[in-house]
Design a protein around this motif. Structure first.
Motif, PDB file in Angstrom:
ATOM      1  N   LEU A 286     -40.577   3.522  19.402  1.00 19.81           N
ATOM      2  CA  LEU A 286     -39.664   3.438  18.691  1.00 19.81           C
ATOM      3  C   LEU A 286     -39.859   3.423  17.340  1.00 19.81           C
ATOM      4  CD1 LEU A 286     -37.229   5.590  19.245  1.00 19.81           C
ATOM      5  CD2 LEU A 286     -36.152   3.864  19.862  1.00 19.81           C
ATOM      6  N   LEU A 287     -39.805   3.633  16.181  1.00 22.64           N
ATOM      7  CA  LEU A 287     -39.258   3.637  15.063  1.00 22.64           C
ATOM      8  C   LEU A 287     -38.081   3.193  14.509  1.00 22.64           C
ATOM      9  CD1 LEU A 287     -39.948   3.891  11.749  1.00 22.64           C
ATOM     10  CD2 LEU A 287     -39.648   6.069  12.293  1.00 22.64           C
ATOM     11  N   LEU A 288     -37.100   2.228  14.446  1.00 18.53           N
ATOM     12  CA  LEU A 288     -36.501   1.530  14.239  1.00 18.53           C
ATOM     13  C   LEU A 288     -35.928   1.827  12.507  1.00 18.53           C
ATOM     14  CD1 LEU A 288     -36.561  -1.746  16.582  1.00 18.53           C
ATOM     15  CD2 LEU A 288     -35.950   0.609  17.568  1.00 18.53           C
ATOM     16  N   GLU A 289     -36.785   1.266  11.964  1.00 15.55           N
ATOM     17  CA  GLU A 289     -36.543   0.556  10.545  1.00 15.55           C
ATOM     18  C   GLU A 289     -37.462   1.497   9.984  1.00 15.55           C
ATOM     19  OE1 GLU A 289     -33.984  -2.358   9.275  1.00 15.55           O
ATOM     20  OE2 GLU A 289     -35.522  -3.121   8.715  1.00 15.55           O
ATOM     21  N   ILE A 290     -37.091   1.477   8.310  1.00 11.67           N
ATOM     22  CA  ILE A 290     -38.251   2.102   7.039  1.00 11.67           C
ATOM     23  C   ILE A 290     -37.641   1.038   5.848  1.00 11.67           C
ATOM     24  CG2 ILE A 290     -38.937   3.263   5.291  1.00 11.67           C
ATOM     25  CD1 ILE A 290     -37.895   5.892   7.556  1.00 11.67           C
ATOM     26  N   ARG A 291     -38.540   0.261   5.253  1.00 13.74           N
ATOM     27  CA  ARG A 291     -38.241  -1.154   4.432  1.00 13.74           C
ATOM     28  C   ARG A 291     -38.942  -0.257   3.280  1.00 13.74           C
ATOM     29  NH1 ARG A 291     -37.136  -5.264   9.395  1.00 13.74           N
ATOM     30  NH2 ARG A 291     -39.986  -5.378   9.349  1.00 13.74           N
ATOM     31  N   VAL A 292     -38.082  -0.399   1.948  1.00 22.47           N
ATOM     32  CA  VAL A 292     -39.353  -0.194   0.604  1.00 22.47           C
ATOM     33  C   VAL A 292     -37.782  -1.007  -0.061  1.00 22.47           C
ATOM     34  CG1 VAL A 292     -38.703   1.733  -0.654  1.00 22.47           C
ATOM     35  CG2 VAL A 292     -38.437   1.584   1.498  1.00 22.47           C
ATOM     36  N   PRO A 293     -39.769  -1.717  -0.547  1.00 23.77           N
ATOM     37  CA  PRO A 293     -39.100  -2.754  -1.921  1.00 23.77           C
ATOM     38  C   PRO A 293     -37.953  -2.338  -2.808  1.00 23.77           C
ATOM     39  CG  PRO A 293     -41.459  -2.638  -1.344  1.00 23.77           C
ATOM     40  CD  PRO A 293     -40.863  -1.543  -0.114  1.00 23.77           C
ATOM     41  N   VAL A 294     -36.928  -2.808  -3.239  1.00 18.69           N
ATOM     42  CA  VAL A 294     -36.158  -2.188  -4.149  1.00 18.69           C
ATOM     43  C   VAL A 294     -36.646  -2.406  -5.711  1.00 18.69           C
ATOM     44  CG1 VAL A 294     -33.860  -2.795  -5.915  1.00 18.69           C
ATOM     45  CG2 VAL A 294     -33.875  -2.989  -3.274  1.00 18.69           C
ATOM     46  N   ALA A 295     -36.618  -1.058  -6.104  1.00 17.31           N
ATOM     47  CA  ALA A 295     -37.415  -0.910  -7.767  1.00 17.31           C
ATOM     48  C   ALA A 295     -36.391  -1.607  -8.671  1.00 17.31           C
ATOM     49  CB  ALA A 295     -36.569   0.595  -8.312  1.00 17.31           C
TER      50      ALA A 295
END
Lengths: 292, 173
Positions: A166-175
């Motif tokens: 199950l996908l819990l979270e998406i993490r993106v480096p802050v611009a």
């Protein structure tokens, strides 16, 4: 009623959902917003024995920024991403691309996690999250793992997610301060499936040269990083001739799939054009912000 | 279970309890189980917008919503948009005034979508209206009149702001 019969589970916690996926993952589909899955059920393109409805997992809907990382819960609705001031500041590319997803009433239901995992070649999130160097956290009863989006998405609507995960979270480096992001796609009708799309994220150095360039595109097969295009831009001041060389590289390395809507040559042409437009927007935004 | 499950829906302020198969769409539940036939089904795969209703105050495609997933929700259909059963919502009056319909099949979805726009943004530009209404397809090609009707309400400020979360029970259904 159009879909074939299926059983329905409505877990109220992630652990309940994971137990169900452990028992039934091979014959079940997870339903989040359902904006792609329900049409597929209606056409009977998919006939799962069981749907696991994760709309009860309300703690998977959030947008948080912490220590340079933007964390988005898998159940966050696209409309919330579109309207979020946190997203607008930390990942403007995501906000911009979200406005291109279908129509407002679709975005009210559709989730970020569902769209990413459906991985339609014309979808906005796979290509933008690939461009941003995002990663996802997934869980199963066997434990959690982190997968870079570059290792998650495969051609033809496939991913490397296991059936019990199950996908819990998406993490993106802050611009960062000196970055500029832009998204361009072309669809024949407003809100329709894009024939081609390009996302760019540029980091500018003090001299005006581009220190780091991330460019991703998609044209009917799967989102891909356009590494030759990135190489043609890195270290360069983005003059017209540099942008032309970047677009030419993108046109060469994109792997298009032609169909009744657009053949391969036209999709290649569109990727070059979307690259030019996205770069013009990102470079223009950068010039505008320096003047402020 | 593939069998029936009990759900409750509050439609236009009126409470309904019903038993549905998991595969039943909210659109079919509204039309066939509860008699709210103002909600029209066009494509049944999310492309046309004819089946647009509000779910907890936001517009959604009722053909892409399983009724079982709407358990406990507040649904507003075209029958419940006007403040009382006999009156017209300003958008309904404007559609009539501007001849913004020919066959009328797409009209309930058009009005539910436009009303959602106006509750969020009471004074949209024409460009914003065109952009928003792109999610609803009219096969009679009446778009100019539809945009005129929505702009008329937007400019006159006649649309009620947000929907009343607890409207009075209506006589419909």
């Amino acid at each position: 009623m159009k879909p074939a019969q299926f059983a329905l589970d409505t877990p109220q916690s992630a652990s309940e959902a994971l137990a169900l996926l452990s028992d039934h993952g091979d014959s079940a589909k997870v339903i989040a917003g359902g904006q792609s899955l329900v049409p597929m059920l209606n056409f009977r393109l998919v006939t799962p024995e069981r749907l696991i409805d994760i709309n009860g997992l309300e703690d998977l809907a959030y947008i948080r920024e912490n220590d340079g990382v933007l964390a988005i819960g898998a159940m966050t609705r696209q409309q919330e991403i579109e309207a979020s001031p946190v997203i607008a500041a930390a990942a403007p590319l995501l906000a911009e691309a979200t406005r291109e997803i279908a129509h407002p009433s679709i975005r009210n239901r559709g989730t970020v996690g569902g769209s990413l995992l459906h991985n339609d070649p014309s979808a906005e999130y796979p290509v933008t999250l690939l461009c941003l160097g995002a990663e996802v956290e997934v869980a199963s009863v066997r434990g959690n793992r982190t997968i870079p989006v570059s290792d998650l998405i495969l051609p033809w609507f496939s991913t490397t997610l296991e059936p019990d995960e199950l996908l819990l979270e998406i993490r993106v480096p802050v611009a960062g301060e000196s970055t500029s992001q832009a998204f361009e796609e072309l669809a024949r009708r407003k809100g329709d499936f894009a024939l081609a799309a390009v996302a760019v994220a540029l980091t500018f150095g003090a001299s005006g040269a581009i220190e780091k360039a991330a460019i991703a595109g998609t044209a009917g097969r799967c989102a891909q990083r356009l590494t030759e295009a990135e190489r043609a831009l890195t270290g360069e001041v983005p003059t017209d001739s540099v942008v032309g060389a970047v677009a030419a590289a993108a046109e060469t390395e994109i792997q298009p799939v032609g169909d009744i809507h657009a053949d391969e040559d036209y999709r290649r042409h569109l990727v070059a054009l979307m690259t030019r437009r996205a770069l013009a927007k990102a470079i223009g935004d950068r010039a505008g912000s320096k003047e402020d | 279970m593939t069998g029936e499950r009990k759900i409750s829906l509050r439609v236009n302020g009126r409470q309904h309890e019903l038993e549905v198969e998991p595969r039943l769409s909210l659109a079919d539940a509204l039309r066939n189980e509860l008699g709210y036939t103002g909600t029209h089904l066009g494509c049944e795969h999310g492309m046309c917008g004819a089946c647009t209703v509000w779910l907890d105050g936001k517009s959604v495609r009722s053909c892409l919503m399983l009724a079982a997933l709407a358990d406990g929700a507040e649904v507003t259909t075209i029958e419940g948009l006007a403040p009382d059963g006999d009156s017209q919502h300003p958008l309904q009056a404007a559609f009539s005034k501007h001849h913004a319909l020919q066959c009328g099949f797409c009209t309930p979805g058009m009005i539910m979508a436009a009303a959602d726009l106006l509750q969020q943004n009471p004074h949209p530009s024409e460009e914003e209206v065109v952009d928003w209404m792109g999610g609803n397809i009219c096969r009679c090609t009446g778009y100019r009149a539809i945009v005129r009707a929505v702009m008329d309400v937007a400019e006159s400020g006649a649309a009620p702001p947000a929907s009343d979360p607890e409207p009075e029970p209506s006589s419909v259904g």
